[in-house]
Design a protein around this motif. Structure first.
Motif, PDB file in Angstrom:
ATOM      1  N   SER A  61      34.247  41.845  51.906  1.00 41.05           N
ATOM      2  CA  SER A  61      33.729  41.556  50.576  1.00 41.05           C
ATOM      3  C   SER A  61      34.809  41.772  49.541  1.00 41.05           C
ATOM      4  O   SER A  61      35.808  42.450  49.788  1.00 41.05           O
ATOM      5  CB  SER A  61      32.526  42.461  50.269  1.00 41.05           C
ATOM      6  OG  SER A  61      32.937  43.825  50.189  1.00 41.05           O
ATOM      7  N   ASP A  66      36.371  36.294  48.167  1.00 38.42           N
ATOM      8  CA  ASP A  66      35.644  35.121  47.670  1.00 38.42           C
ATOM      9  C   ASP A  66      36.602  33.990  47.300  1.00 38.42           C
ATOM     10  O   ASP A  66      36.345  32.816  47.582  1.00 38.42           O
ATOM     11  CB  ASP A  66      34.792  35.496  46.460  1.00 38.42           C
ATOM     12  CG  ASP A  66      33.608  36.373  46.834  1.00 38.42           C
ATOM     13  OD1 ASP A  66      33.262  36.445  48.034  1.00 38.42           O
ATOM     14  OD2 ASP A  66      33.020  36.993  45.926  1.00 38.42           O
ATOM     15  N   ALA A 255      31.530  33.314  38.558  1.00 35.72           N
ATOM     16  CA  ALA A 255      30.488  33.963  39.358  1.00 35.72           C
ATOM     17  C   ALA A 255      31.084  35.051  40.242  1.00 35.72           C
ATOM     18  O   ALA A 255      30.490  36.127  40.404  1.00 35.72           O
ATOM     19  CB  ALA A 255      29.766  32.921  40.211  1.00 35.72           C
ATOM     20  N   LYS A 258      31.933  38.209  38.066  1.00 34.36           N
ATOM     21  CA  LYS A 258      30.738  38.982  37.714  1.00 34.36           C
ATOM     22  C   LYS A 258      30.174  39.712  38.928  1.00 34.36           C
ATOM     23  O   LYS A 258      29.751  40.868  38.826  1.00 34.36           O
ATOM     24  CB  LYS A 258      29.685  38.051  37.119  1.00 34.36           C
ATOM     25  CG  LYS A 258      30.073  37.491  35.764  1.00 34.36           C
ATOM     26  CD  LYS A 258      29.037  36.510  35.246  1.00 34.36           C
ATOM     27  CE  LYS A 258      29.464  35.913  33.909  1.00 34.36           C
ATOM     28  NZ  LYS A 258      28.503  34.894  33.427  1.00 34.36           N
ATOM     29  N   LYS A 259      30.173  39.052  40.055  1.00 37.47           N
ATOM     30  CA  LYS A 259      29.631  39.642  41.278  1.00 37.47           C
ATOM     31  C   LYS A 259      30.409  40.880  41.703  1.00 37.47           C
ATOM     32  O   LYS A 259      29.817  41.905  42.087  1.00 37.47           O
ATOM     33  CB  LYS A 259      29.666  38.597  42.401  1.00 37.47           C
ATOM     34  CG  LYS A 259      29.411  39.141  43.800  1.00 37.47           C
ATOM     35  CD  LYS A 259      29.686  38.060  44.830  1.00 37.47           C
ATOM     36  CE  LYS A 259      29.734  38.621  46.249  1.00 37.47           C
ATOM     37  NZ  LYS A 259      30.149  37.594  47.232  1.00 37.47           N
ATOM     38  N   ASN A 260      31.720  40.832  41.621  1.00 35.86           N
ATOM     39  CA  ASN A 260      32.551  41.903  42.177  1.00 35.86           C
ATOM     40  C   ASN A 260      32.965  42.983  41.179  1.00 35.86           C
ATOM     41  O   ASN A 260      33.215  44.120  41.565  1.00 35.86           O
ATOM     42  CB  ASN A 260      33.806  41.293  42.811  1.00 35.86           C
ATOM     43  CG  ASN A 260      33.496  40.443  44.028  1.00 35.86           C
ATOM     44  OD1 ASN A 260      33.094  40.966  45.061  1.00 35.86           O
ATOM     45  ND2 ASN A 260      33.660  39.134  43.909  1.00 35.86           N
TER      46      ASN A 260
END
Length: 279
Positions: A61, A66, A255, A258-260
């Motif tokens: 992750s 990503d 995206a 913001k996610k990480n």
């Protein structure tokens, strides 16, 4: 009768030849450089939360993960075709030169020295050296570190830069890794931790630290993260640059940020323009 024996023998030879050809073809397919049934080896960090982290279940992750997954997709590879390879900072140039990986996405700051050894696509993120402090800390500028305990990793230039140019009276504590520094910040053994803001935000975003820390928001340096490619492989650089531009334009880049990094209230810079470095 003799003719039939010769024909049968020839058939056996032909079958063996066809079999060998098929095996050779399959071998080449596995080593292919774009999609198909082959694999692609991608270098990342395994120990940086929010960027490149190997989970206990073996999955990976982080923002770099990503970005790498998106780029690999644009190169023709499914996630199942990606083989993640741990590439520590000191090993990155050799991994590319020896062909151990196709490309590297691992907080790899672009600089003139490195460009002598590898080629870079990107940049894909502009980071800055910063401070991580407790949420209720009154440290808001570099000089506030005078008389405080500052932590970084042994051998890092980050803390030394702060101590030398900003807060000469800061007490420098060096640990083997950032995890130890973050634990020290949590316990109160140190007052601040310094390195790239993206790395600090990744640690602060971990579930067991959420809400406990904040970034000071100081821009003590500019770090242009690039994707490392073997020197001379301009075709791959061009393809990766196209993939990064698409990732930004379709919203996937925002995206992923913001996610990480979101839980750490990371005030990221806008996506950098390809080929433009901030000095």
């Amino acid at each position: 009768m003799k003719l039939r024996k010769v024909t049968a023998a020839s058939a056996v030879v032909l079958a063996l030849a066809l079999s060998a050809t098929a095996c050779s073809s399959n071998d080449r397919k596995d080593e292919g450089s774009s999609g198909g049934g082959g694999k692609v080896k991608v270098g990342i960090k395994f120990d940086q939360p929010g960027l490149g982290l190997k989970q206990p279940d073996g999955s990976f992750s982080g923002f770099d993960v990503d970005v790498a997954t998106y780029v690999a997709k644009e190169l023709g590879y499914k996630p199942s075709q990606i083989e993640w390879v741990e590439t520590k900072s000191a090993e990155r140039e050799n991994a590319l030169a020896h062909g151990d990986v196709k490309f590297i996405v691992a907080t790899y700051s672009i600089n003139d020295e490195r460009k002598q050894k590898v080629d870079f696509a990107g940049p894909y993120l502009l980071a800055h050296q910063d401070l991580l402090v407790k949420a209720d800390s009154d440290i808001s500028k570099g000089t506030d570190l005078n008389g405080k305990k500052l932590c970084s990793v042994a051998g890092s230039t980050s803390a030394q830069n702060v101590q030398k140019t900003i807060a000469p009276k800061a007490a420098l504590k060096e640990n083997a890794g950032y995890s130890e520094c973050i634990a020290g910040l949590q316990s109160g053994a140190v007052d601040a931790v310094t390195t790239d803001d993206s790395i600090l935000a990744g640690f602060a975003s971990q579930d067991n630290y959420k809400g406990q820390f904040k970034l000071a928001g100081l821009k003590l340096s500019n770090e242009n993260y690039g994707i490392g490619v073997k020197k001379g492989d301009t075709a791959t650089v061009d393809k990766i640059n196209s993939a990064l531009e698409k990732m930004v334009s379709d919203g996937s880049w925002d995206a992923a940020v913001k996610k990480n990094f979101g839980p750490a209230d990371y005030k990221n810079e806008p996506a950098p323009k390809i080929g433009e470095l901030v000095k």
